[in-house]
Scaffold this active site. Structure first.
Site, PDB file in Angstrom:
ATOM      1  N   ARG A  96       0.883  -1.185   0.000  1.00 17.55           N
ATOM      2  CA  ARG A  96       0.000   0.000   0.000  1.00 17.55           C
ATOM      3  C   ARG A  96       0.909   1.219   0.000  1.00 17.55           C
ATOM      4  NH1 ARG A  96      -5.333   1.186   3.642  1.00 17.55           N
ATOM      5  NH2 ARG A  96      -6.110  -0.168   1.993  1.00 17.55           N
ATOM      6  N   HIS A 123      -7.253   0.865  -6.362  1.00 17.81           N
ATOM      7  CA  HIS A 123      -7.450  -0.048  -5.225  1.00 17.81           C
ATOM      8  C   HIS A 123      -8.099  -1.329  -5.770  1.00 17.81           C
ATOM      9  CE1 HIS A 123      -7.681  -1.462  -1.248  1.00 17.81           C
ATOM     10  NE2 HIS A 123      -8.545  -0.637  -0.708  1.00 17.81           N
ATOM     11  N   GLN A 126      -9.883  -4.000  -3.508  1.00 18.45           N
ATOM     12  CA  GLN A 126     -11.210  -3.559  -3.052  1.00 18.45           C
ATOM     13  C   GLN A 126     -12.243  -3.827  -4.146  1.00 18.45           C
ATOM     14  OE1 GLN A 126     -12.220  -2.008   0.032  1.00 18.45           O
ATOM     15  NE2 GLN A 126     -14.183  -2.576  -0.868  1.00 18.45           N
ATOM     16  N   ASP A 215     -17.350   6.790  -1.825  1.00 20.09           N
ATOM     17  CA  ASP A 215     -16.082   6.690  -1.083  1.00 20.09           C
ATOM     18  C   ASP A 215     -15.891   8.027  -0.374  1.00 20.09           C
ATOM     19  OD1 ASP A 215     -13.519   5.959  -0.207  1.00 20.09           O
ATOM     20  OD2 ASP A 215     -12.568   6.170  -2.179  1.00 20.09           O
ATOM     21  N   CYS A 255     -16.411   1.156   0.519  1.00 23.41           N
ATOM     22  CA  CYS A 255     -15.222   0.377   0.877  1.00 23.41           C
ATOM     23  C   CYS A 255     -14.908   0.461   2.364  1.00 23.41           C
ATOM     24  CB  CYS A 255     -14.036   0.858   0.057  1.00 23.41           C
ATOM     25  SG  CYS A 255     -13.591   2.593   0.356  1.00 23.41           S
ATOM     26  N   ARG A 283     -13.582  -8.980   1.297  1.00 21.28           N
ATOM     27  CA  ARG A 283     -12.182  -8.604   1.122  1.00 21.28           C
ATOM     28  C   ARG A 283     -11.274  -9.821   1.384  1.00 21.28           C
ATOM     29  NH1 ARG A 283     -10.290  -3.490   1.343  1.00 21.28           N
ATOM     30  NH2 ARG A 283      -8.452  -4.650   0.672  1.00 21.28           N
TER      31      ARG A 283
END
Ligand code: CP
Ligand code: NVA
Length: 301
Positions: A96, A123, A126, A215, A255, A283
């Site tokens: 990340r 991402h 996700q 988001d 998310c 996830r």
């Protein structure tokens, strides 16, 4: 040459479907037995770290978490040398990062797969969980209408691209200056979206939609823009009134972490359309599916 997952366009549509199918298999054996998976984080995480650690454990491997400041990427040594070193001990390197180019440099140098656990641009892990959740909840992907409301964030880019790859109708509503560019929209069309529509009003995007997604208005690293973004995104929060324009069977995804009262109202997050906890659970399942799929690729060291 190793396969990497820096964004969903590293997968073909049929490979993406294979990863989702594997994600629904509870027992995928122990393809990572005796192997490590490096988990390198430059930013905080709850879901990504824990879902990935447990996915590695379920595949028989050992997750090795490391904070980026311990490694000192491009300070203690180059990103390329970090990637090559981790590959001496681990079957996969997951990272990340703030700057996506750091991942592309690591992937170019790494003899083992590099997986993006979130960058400024994308991402993808996700998006895998979001697509699996949509498929499970609605029974299909092709032909579903997905409305993205809010910031054209890393999550938005990956999810809308994945949705396009799977033949969904993609609608996006964002304030001026915070939405997709023309090349972004062309990329969705080329990926195979059933249709692409960049509506300006949230209500237009959501009308009759099967899936509504949003988001945070400011992502990790954009905290100094929070006040300006709160002003810019007024009218783009997902509340019950907005959701009432979606299909009666519509699902709401986020998310997480959520900012109640900003991009989403509590009544939606906790309401009957919300599937955010199924999404969070997926996830782990999609990470297990992805790591198992990577372990099956030819030439895997
Ligand atoms: N959705 C997500 O990636 O959450 P974390 O930042 O907690 O990992
Ligand atoms: N767009 C958000 C997603 C968090 C999981 C961020 O990058 O902070």
């Amino acid at each position: 040459m190793s396969r990497h997952l820096l964004d969903l366009d590293d997968l073909s549509a049929s490979e993406l479907s294979d990863v989702l199918d594997l994600s629904e298999q509870v027992d995928l054996g122990r393809p990572l037995a005796g192997r490590g998976v490096a988990l390198l984080f430059e930013k905080p995480s709850t879901r990504t770290r824990h879902s990935t650690e447990m996915a590695v454990v379920q595949l028989g491997g050992h997750p090795a978490y490391v904070r980026a400041d311990e490694v000192g990427i491009d300070e203690r040594e180059t990103a390329e040398d970090v990637a090559r070193t981790l590959a001496c001990y681990h079957a996969t390197t997951c990272a990340r990062v703030f700057d996506h180019t750091r991942l592309t440099r690591m992937a170019a140098a790494s003899p083992v797969p590099v997986v993006n656990l979130l960058s400024d641009l994308a991402h993808p892990v996700q998006a895998l969980a979001d697509l699996l959740t949509i498929r499970q909840e609605l029974g299909r992907l092709a032909g579903v209408t997905l409305a993205w409301v809010g910031d054209w964030s890393n999550v938005a880019r990956s999810l809308c691209f994945g949705a396009a790859l799977c033949g969904l109708h993609v609608r996006v509503a964002a304030p001026d200056g915070y939405g997709p560019t023309e090349p972004d929209l062309e990329r969705l069309v080329l990926a195979g979206a059933a249709s692409v529509d960049a509506a300006h009003r949230a209500a237009d995007a959501v009308k009759g939609a099967d899936v509504v997604v949003t988001d945070a208005w400011y992502s990790m690293g954009q905290e100094s823009e929070a006040q300006a973004r709160r002003r810019a995104f007024e009218g783009f929060g997902v509340d019950a009134a907005l959701m009432s324009g979606a299909a009666s069977t519509a699902i709401f995804l986020h998310c997480l972490p959520a900012h109640r009262g900003e991009e989403v109202a509590s009544e939606v997050l906790e309401g009957p359309h919300s599937r955010v906890w199924a999404e969070a659970t997926n996830r782990m399942h999609t990470m297990r599916g992805l790591l198992a799929w990577l372990a099956r690729q030819p030439g895997r060291p």
